[in-house]
Design a protein around this motif. Structure first.
Motif: not given
Length: 230
Positions: A89-93, A148-156, A204-208, A211-218
């Motif tokens: 989570r820390v590394l993704a954020h 893959a989730y982190v990169i896709g979310a960042i690019r969007r 939802m704002n981008a950060e929330d 975070t939500t998507g990341l939690d689901w993936v984890l």
């Protein structure tokens, strides 16, 4: 041979090294995106001739490799938590925050792995978070899924930011401008679930959202890990 295997040049009068070259290239990209980066412009910023750079790098791709590795130093914190979820989570954020500071990074994430010291340190931290909890193939697939989730979310997110700057329209402005068309299309009844999402869904704002998507993936990764023996 990678750019890190090539010996540093010691030519004078202007001393150059990979660190100075990477810093100059990152500064140019921060100001004008990847299109603003060229060997000539980097050399000019360093007060050197373009041919001097060829003592350190052979291609523009190698220059990009140096840039990506330099900003990877911003991703890895001094200390990491002990729990694997918290590490990932820390590394993704921190990856997201780094990409928002250096938007051009979104264009280079997900390509060939960076083999520089900082990129390898980040990769090691991700894999080490799960080491011992599953076999190495499972660990690699788990880390790859999160990545893959982190990169896709960042690019969007970065794409949306660029669209706002290009059009001058904020998200709210765009919604108001496109509202009449969308309302007309939804009124046809052809898109009932989409209508429910538009009218009843929470914005939802981008950060929330990240975070939500990341939690689901984890959560999904955790469900795939072997359960500890009783």
């Amino acid at each position: 041979m990678t750019v890190w295997d090539r010996p540093e040049s010691s030519h004078r009068p202007v001393p150059l090294d990979r660190e100075r070259i990477a810093a100059a290239a990152v500064a140019l990209a921060d100001e004008g995106g990847l299109a603003a980066v060229s060997l000539r412009r980097v050399a000019a910023r360093l007060g050197a001739g373009p041919m001097r750079l060829y003592g350190h790098i052979a291609t523009k791709d190698e220059l990009f490799d140096l840039m990506v590795d330099k900003v990877h130093a911003e991703i890895l914190p001094e200390e990491l938590p002990g729990d694997w979820r918290e590490v990932l989570r820390v590394l993704a954020h921190r990856t997201r925050q780094t990409a928002l500071r250096h938007e051009w990074l979104a264009d280079l994430l997900g390509g060939r792995p960076t083999l520089g010291p900082n990129g390898l340190a980040v990769a090691e931290a991700n894999l080490a978070a799960l080491d011992g909890l599953a076999d190495i193939d499972t660990v690699m697939r788990a880390v790859g899924t999160v990545s893959a989730y982190v990169i896709g979310a960042i690019r969007r997110e970065v794409a949306n930011l660029r669209a706002e700057r290009a059009t001058g329209l904020t998200k709210r402005d765009w919604q108001r401008a496109s509202g009449p068309h969308l309302t007309k299309m939804l009124a046809t009844g052809r898109f009932p679930v989409l209508a429910k999402a538009v009218y009843d869904g929470t914005d939802m704002n981008a950060e929330d959202s990240f975070t939500t998507g990341l939690d689901w993936v984890l959560d999904a990764v955790g469900a795939r890990l072997p359960r500890p023996s009783a």
